[in-house]
Structure formats: structure tokens, C-alpha cells
Design a protein around this motif. Structure first.
Motif, PDB file in Angstrom:
ATOM      1  N   ALA A   1      11.653  14.117  -1.976  1.00 53.27           N
ATOM      2  CA  ALA A   1      11.640  12.886  -1.173  1.00 53.27           C
ATOM      3  C   ALA A   1      12.307  11.746  -1.927  1.00 53.27           C
ATOM      4  N   LEU A   2      12.051  11.649  -3.215  1.00 50.31           N
ATOM      5  CA  LEU A   2      12.673  10.596  -4.017  1.00 50.31           C
ATOM      6  C   LEU A   2      14.185  10.795  -4.107  1.00 50.31           C
ATOM      7  N   GLY A   3      14.610  12.051  -4.164  1.00 48.72           N
ATOM      8  CA  GLY A   3      16.042  12.330  -4.176  1.00 48.72           C
ATOM      9  C   GLY A   3      16.708  11.878  -2.883  1.00 48.72           C
ATOM     10  N   SER A   4      16.031  12.069  -1.767  1.00 48.31           N
ATOM     11  CA  SER A   4      16.564  11.615  -0.485  1.00 48.31           C
ATOM     12  C   SER A   4      16.650  10.097  -0.446  1.00 48.31           C
ATOM     13  N   LEU A   5      15.653   9.432  -1.013  1.00 43.55           N
ATOM     14  CA  LEU A   5      15.682   7.968  -1.073  1.00 43.55           C
ATOM     15  C   LEU A   5      16.821   7.484  -1.961  1.00 43.55           C
ATOM     16  N   ASP A   6      17.042   8.178  -3.078  1.00 44.25           N
ATOM     17  CA  ASP A   6      18.189   7.857  -3.938  1.00 44.25           C
ATOM     18  C   ASP A   6      19.497   7.913  -3.147  1.00 44.25           C
TER      19      ASP A   6
ATOM     20  N   ALA B   1       6.960   9.482   2.565  1.00 41.95           N
ATOM     21  CA  ALA B   1       6.815  10.085   1.240  1.00 41.95           C
ATOM     22  C   ALA B   1       5.397   9.958   0.701  1.00 41.95           C
ATOM     23  N   THR B   2       4.576   9.094   1.311  1.00 44.59           N
ATOM     24  CA  THR B   2       3.185   8.997   0.880  1.00 44.59           C
ATOM     25  C   THR B   2       2.404  10.248   1.256  1.00 44.59           C
ATOM     26  N   GLY B   3       2.909  10.998   2.249  1.00 35.60           N
ATOM     27  CA  GLY B   3       2.206  12.173   2.729  1.00 35.60           C
ATOM     28  C   GLY B   3       1.080  11.847   3.682  1.00 35.60           C
TER      29      GLY B   3
ATOM     30  N   GLY C   1       0.815  -1.209   0.000  1.00 40.93           N
ATOM     31  CA  GLY C   1       0.000   0.000   0.000  1.00 40.93           C
ATOM     32  C   GLY C   1       0.843   1.251   0.000  1.00 40.93           C
ATOM     33  N   ILE C   2       1.936   1.242   0.753  1.00 41.62           N
ATOM     34  CA  ILE C   2       2.837   2.397   0.792  1.00 41.62           C
ATOM     35  C   ILE C   2       3.443   2.649  -0.582  1.00 41.62           C
ATOM     36  N   ALA C   3       3.884   1.592  -1.248  1.00 38.59           N
ATOM     37  CA  ALA C   3       4.483   1.748  -2.574  1.00 38.59           C
ATOM     38  C   ALA C   3       3.471   2.330  -3.555  1.00 38.59           C
ATOM     39  N   HIS C   4       2.238   1.831  -3.489  1.00 34.60           N
ATOM     40  CA  HIS C   4       1.185   2.322  -4.387  1.00 34.60           C
ATOM     41  C   HIS C   4       0.890   3.787  -4.119  1.00 34.60           C
ATOM     42  N   LEU C   5       0.761   4.146  -2.843  1.00 33.96           N
ATOM     43  CA  LEU C   5       0.450   5.535  -2.489  1.00 33.96           C
ATOM     44  C   LEU C   5       1.601   6.481  -2.815  1.00 33.96           C
ATOM     45  N   ALA C   6       2.832   6.012  -2.566  1.00 32.58           N
ATOM     46  CA  ALA C   6       3.986   6.856  -2.853  1.00 32.58           C
ATOM     47  C   ALA C   6       4.080   7.168  -4.343  1.00 32.58           C
ATOM     48  N   THR C   7       3.630   6.239  -5.175  1.00 32.85           N
ATOM     49  CA  THR C   7       3.681   6.457  -6.620  1.00 32.85           C
ATOM     50  C   THR C   7       2.865   7.679  -7.026  1.00 32.85           C
ATOM     51  N   GLY C   8       1.779   7.912  -6.328  1.00 30.60           N
ATOM     52  CA  GLY C   8       0.944   9.047  -6.681  1.00 30.60           C
ATOM     53  C   GLY C   8       1.224  10.314  -5.896  1.00 30.60           C
ATOM     54  N   HIS C   9       1.970  10.193  -4.774  1.00 30.44           N
ATOM     55  CA  HIS C   9       2.117  11.350  -3.893  1.00 30.44           C
ATOM     56  C   HIS C   9       3.559  11.798  -3.632  1.00 30.44           C
TER      57      HIS C   9
ATOM     58  N   ILE D   1       8.369   4.257  -8.776  1.00 30.22           N
ATOM     59  CA  ILE D   1       7.614   5.363  -8.176  1.00 30.22           C
ATOM     60  C   ILE D   1       7.823   6.644  -8.974  1.00 30.22           C
ATOM     61  N   ARG D   2       9.060   6.907  -9.346  1.00 26.43           N
ATOM     62  CA  ARG D   2       9.354   8.117 -10.121  1.00 26.43           C
ATOM     63  C   ARG D   2       8.655   8.062 -11.482  1.00 26.43           C
ATOM     64  N   GLY D   3       8.526   6.866 -12.037  1.00 28.55           N
ATOM     65  CA  GLY D   3       7.841   6.703 -13.319  1.00 28.55           C
ATOM     66  C   GLY D   3       6.335   6.646 -13.198  1.00 28.55           C
ATOM     67  N   ARG D   4       5.824   6.808 -11.989  1.00 28.63           N
ATOM     68  CA  ARG D   4       4.382   6.806 -11.720  1.00 28.63           C
ATOM     69  C   ARG D   4       3.721   5.508 -12.176  1.00 28.63           C
ATOM     70  N   ASP D   5       4.435   4.415 -11.986  1.00 31.44           N
ATOM     71  CA  ASP D   5       3.902   3.092 -12.342  1.00 31.44           C
ATOM     72  C   ASP D   5       3.493   2.388 -11.048  1.00 31.44           C
TER      73      ASP D   5
END
Length: 238
Positions: free
Chosen positions: A131-136, A165-167, A118-126, A208-212
Motif C-alpha cells: 500500500a505504501l508503494g502505491s502511495l509512493d 491503507a488503515t485496513g 486518526g487515519i495517519a496514526h492508524l496507517a502507521t501501525g497497519h 508511516i513507513r518509519g512507524r512514527d
């Protein structure tokens, strides 16, 4: 079943000292810590296993006396796995494995699986790019880590940051609770295998970055399901 139900809290019946002794001795018994392998610094072990540094020191001293570990002094000193460690001789290991039943661990992993997908799905949209840069950056850091203890703590930070990162603050608290309950059963693990886990972190960020959202959830599921087969080996027979 509630996470605070009695079947999920049996491990807490063991003292912190005996739990550390058991986790390290079991890792040696299973070959997860190889003969001659140098253990991380006491402080890193303490942080990874969620205990005090004094507890770690006492556990290592006792395992040294029992021949499982070897503590060396001097410039090249430290604590190493004995070259020919006896196996199955630390009584705390049997008690630990008895408390850490297969059902308990599998249930915790399934709780994490449901939340993490669920977190992965939500993070994809939010998730925002910052936040993604920090994860990188966390993934890059884990690529350079050479010890299981340090990796474990960075891995925890990564997954909690992904949840944030899901907010949705409402998901962070239950996910943190599940993660910490599961980490009570974490065993020292070869860093080479942990690097495979980190490659999945990188794949997840890309999805997530690709919104998939479909790919994100699929990667998250694969990432957690491997725990059933490998990461808690020795605690689960089914």
C-alpha cells in the motif's frame, strides 16, 4: 453537527452550471487563475469539479461572453483566462460566496482534520508495504502533473488510498463523505502551491513507513490546517 445539517448544504441550492461559473470566476478574481493562463481540458475540469462535461462547456462559453475567459480555435486553441478579465461581474460568484460561508468551510475542514489525523496514526501501525508503494507512485505522478484539475483528482485518490491503507473499512466511508463535501468548495489553485502539498504527502509516507505515529499525525494535522489559511481563500474571512 451532522454533515447533512442545513448549514452545510447551502451550496447545493445553486445549479451545477452557476456553481462552475462561480468557482472559475472567483479563482480569476482572486488571481488563483492568472491572466493568459490556459485552462485544462473540459473533461478534466468536469472531473475535478464533479459535474458533467456539458455543464463545464456551457459555463466556459458563458464566461467567454462575459469577458472573463477567452476561447480560441485552431491548433493552439483552448480556453484561457482573459488578459484583462473584469472582476466581480459574475453574479453567481456573490451567491456562491454567500452560500459557502466561513463557518461551513471551517467546519468541514475540522471534520477532515479529526479524521485525517486518526487515519495517519492508524496507517502507521497497519499499512502494508504494498500500500505504501502505491502511495509512493501516486506522489511521483503528482510531481509530474502540470494542471490543477488533474492534480486535484490524483490528490483525492491519494487520500482515499491512505484511508484504505488503515485496513479499517469503517473509517473509509465517513472520510470519503467529508472529503467530497469539502471538495464542493474547492477552487482552481496554482499548481506550484499544490506541489508544496505534495511534498507533505511524501513526508507523511516516510513517517508511516518509519512507524512514527506521532510524526504521522503531526504532518497530517499540518497538511489539513493549511486549508484554513490558503486552499479555500476567498470563501473564508475568519
Amino acid at each position: 453537527m451532522p454533515l447533512n445539517a442545513p448549514p452545510l448544504t447551502g451550496i447545493r441550492q445553486l445549479s451545477a452550471l452557476e456553481t462552475v461559473r462561480a468557482r472559475i470566476a472567483l479563482a480569476v478574481d482572486l488571481g488563483l487563475l492568472a491572466p493568459g493562463e490556459r485552462l485544462p481540458a473540459n473533461g478534466q475540469i468536469a472531473e475535478a469539479l464533479g459535474v458533467s462535461e456539458i455543464t463545464v462547456r456551457r459555463a466556459l462559453v458563458s464566461l467567454d461572453k462575459e469577458g472573463v475567459l477567452e476561447r480560441r480555435r485552431g491548433r493552439n486553441g483552448g480556453t484561457l483566462v482573459a488578459l484583462r478579465p473584469p472582476k466581480g461581474t459574475v453574479e453567481a460568484t456573490a451567491a456562491y460566496r454567500s452560500d459557502a460561508t466561513a463557518v461551513t468551510v471551517h467546519q468541514l475542514i475540522d471534520h477532515r482534520l479529526a479524521l485525517e489525523c486518526g487515519i495517519a496514526h492508524l496507517a502507521t501501525g497497519h499499512a502494508e508495504e504494498a500500500a505504501l508503494g502505491s502511495l509512493d507512485a501516486m506522489v511521483d505522478e503528482m510531481d509530474g502533473i502540470v494542471g490543477w484539475a488533474e492534480f486535484h483528482r490524483c490528490d483525492e485518490r491519494f487520500h482515499l488510498a491512505l484511508a484504505a491503507a488503515t485496513g479499517l473499512s469503517s473509517i473509509v466511508e465517513p472520510y470519503t463523505a467529508v472529503l467530497h463535501d469539502l471538495y464542493r468548495y474547492y477552487l482552481p489553485y496554482p499548481v506550484e502551491t499544490l506541489r508544496d502539498s505534495n511534498r507533505e504527502h511524501r513526508e507523511l509516507i516516510a513517517a508511516i513507513r518509519g512507524r512514527d505515529a506521532t510524526a504521522s499525525a503531526r504532518i497530517a494535522r499540518r497538511h489539513v490546517e493549511v486549508l484554513h489559511r490558503t486552499m479555500f481563500v476567498g470563501l473564508m474571512d475568519g
